[in-house]
Write an enzyme that holds these catalytic residues in place. Structure first.
Site, mmCIF file in Angstrom:
data_model
loop_
_atom_site.group_PDB
_atom_site.id
_atom_site.type_symbol
_atom_site.label_atom_id
_atom_site.label_comp_id
_atom_site.label_asym_id
_atom_site.label_seq_id
_atom_site.Cartn_x
_atom_site.Cartn_y
_atom_site.Cartn_z
ATOM 1 N N ASP A 1 3.684 -21.582 -28.486
ATOM 2 C CA ASP A 1 2.831 -20.855 -27.532
ATOM 3 C C ASP A 1 3.929 -20.072 -26.502
ATOM 4 O OD1 ASP A 1 0.631 -21.450 -28.880
ATOM 5 O OD2 ASP A 1 -0.199 -22.255 -27.164
ATOM 6 N N HIS B 1 6.062 -25.297 -27.486
ATOM 7 C CA HIS B 1 6.450 -23.950 -26.864
ATOM 8 C C HIS B 1 7.933 -23.573 -27.138
ATOM 9 C CE1 HIS B 1 2.760 -25.946 -25.024
ATOM 10 N NE2 HIS B 1 2.550 -24.604 -24.469
#
Length: 339
Positions: free
Chosen positions: A49, A197
Site C-alpha cells: 500500500d 507498505h
C-alpha cells in the site's frame, strides 16, 4: 385461534434486514471471505500500500529476482509523482489497485470528497496504462457512499486477512502473523492476502525474510489478489499466467487497524540510480510463482479444517460473497522463464 400478526411482522422485518445485510456484504471481500476461499493448495498474495515511492524500484528488482507477482494499491498523488514506476509495475506483470488519491479516512469525508478521491485516482492509474480491479480504502475504513462510487467504476472493495503492521515494526516471524479472526495459522497451512507498505524501506529490505518465513509457514505459491480470489491453480507448475479481469462487487467492513504513511511526502528524490530505469524493462506475461514444496510430507490444512482447528466445530463461511463472479483466466500457451 388468534393469528400471531405481530410475530409474523417481526419475522418479516428480520428477514428483510438479513437480505439487506447480505446484499451489502456481497459487495466486499473482507478477511472472512479471504480466509474461506476454497483452494487445494496454499496460495499467498502479497500486497503493498501507499506507493509508488522511491523504494518501489528496489522492491520490483527483488520481486523480479524471486519471480513473484504482487499487487500494489497505489495513491493517485504518488502515481502522479512517479508515473514511470507505475508503468514499470504494469509492464512487469504486477497488479495495481486504487488506494485513494491522498490517503484520507474516507468515512470522515463528504460524499463529494469520497467520490473525488476514488475517481481522480482511477483516472490517473488508467492514464498510465493500469486497469484497476480493486479499491482498498485507507485504514480499511469506508461506508456505502464509498462502495457506490467504487461500484460505479467497476471496482471491488478488497481488504486483507493478515496485516504485517510493518508501519509500526517488523514482526519477528511473518508466518506467525495473526489473521483478522485473531489467530495464527498452524505451521504448514499459511495462506491469505498479506498487507505490507512499500513506502517503508525496512519492509523492502526485509523481503527475503518475508518470502522465507511465508514459505516456511506453508505458502506454496505466490499470486496476485485476483488470482487468489479465483483460486486458479496451474495444471503444470511453472507456466506463466496472464492477468485476467475480475467482475466482483464491493461492500462494507468494520474499521480496520490504523497505520501511518511514511515517505509519501518525500517525493523529491528520484529512484536509486542502480535500479532498472522505470518503464524500460521487457514486458513479460504476468506470472505466478512456482509452487513451493515443503520439506514435511504432511498435507496442509484446507480452509474448513483450519477453521475447525481454530474455532471448534464452527462451519466455515462461503468461499466468496454471494454474487461475486470472477471471469476465467487466459493462460500462456508455452512455458517461459519467470522474469
Amino acid at each position: 385461534m388468534k393469528f400471531p400478526w405481530k410475530q409474523l411482522r417481526a419475522a418479516a422485518l428480520c428477514g428483510c434486514m438479513l437480505l439487506a445485510a447480505q446484499s451489502v456484504s456481497a459487495r466486499v471481500v473482507d478477511g472472512n471471505n479471504i480466509m474461506d476461499q476454497c483452494m487445494s493448495e496454499n496460495l499467498c498474495a502479497i500486497t503493498f500500500d501507499d506507493g509508488p515511492s522511491r523504494n518501489t524500484p528496489q522492491l520490483l528488482d527483488m520481486l523480479d529476482q524471486y519471480g513473484i507477482p504482487a499487487t500494489f494499491f497505489l495513491l493517485g498523488k504518488q502515481a502522479e509523482l512517479y508515473p514511470g514506476i507505475v508503468r514499470r509495475i504494469v509492464a512487469e506483470g504486477h497488479e495495481i489497485g486504487n488506494h485513494s488519491y491522498s490517503h484520507p479516512n474516507l468515512r470522515l469525508l463528504s460524499p463529494e470528497r469520497k467520490d473525488e478521491e476514488i475517481r481522480r485516482t482511477d483516472a490517473v492509474l488508467r492514464s498510465l496504462g493500469a486497469t484497476p480491479l480493486f479499491l482498498r480504502p485507507p485504514y480499511g475504513a469506508f461506508d456505502h457512499y464509498t462502495v457506490e462510487t467504487a461500484e460505479s467504476l467497476g471496482l471491488s472493495v478488497v481488504l486483507w486477512s493478515l496485516d504485517s503492521r510493518d508501519w509500526k515494526s517488523l514482526p519477528p516471524d511473518y508466518a506467525k502473523l495473526r489473521s483478522t479472526r485473531g489467530y495464527a495459522y498452524p505451521t504448514g497451512s499459511l495462506r491469505g492476502i498479506f498487507l505490507f507498505h512499500d513506502t517503508h524501506k525496512s519492509t523492502v529490505d526485509d523481503l527475503p525474510r518475508i518470502i522465507t518465513d511465508l514459505r516456511a509457514g506453508g505458502c506454496q505459491r505466490f499470486v496476485t489478489v485476483s488470482e487468489y480470489l479465483q483460486g486458479v491453480l496451474d495444471p503444470e507448475p511453472g507456466l506463466l499466467m496472464t492477468r485476467r479481469p475480475v467482475g466482483e462487487e464491493p461492500g462494507q467492513m468494520p474499521l480496520a487497524a490504523r497505520h501511518t504513511v511514511e515517505g509519501v511526502e518525500e517525493s523529491a528524490e528520484l529512484p536509486p540510480a542502480s535500479s532498472w530505469p522505470a518503464g524500460t524493462g521487457p514486458v513479460p506475461l504476468a506470472r505466478s510463482s512456482k509452487p513451493w514444496q515443503p520439506e514435511s510430507n504432511a498435507a496442509p490444512l484446507n480452509g474448513q479444517a483450519l477453521d475447525q482447528h481454530a474455532r471448534g466445530n464452527a462451519s466455515p463461511q462461503s468461499a466468496l460473497p454471494a454474487g461475486l463472479s470472477l471471469r476465467p483466466s487466459a493462460r500462456a500457451a508455452t512455458p517461459a522463464p519467470l522474469s
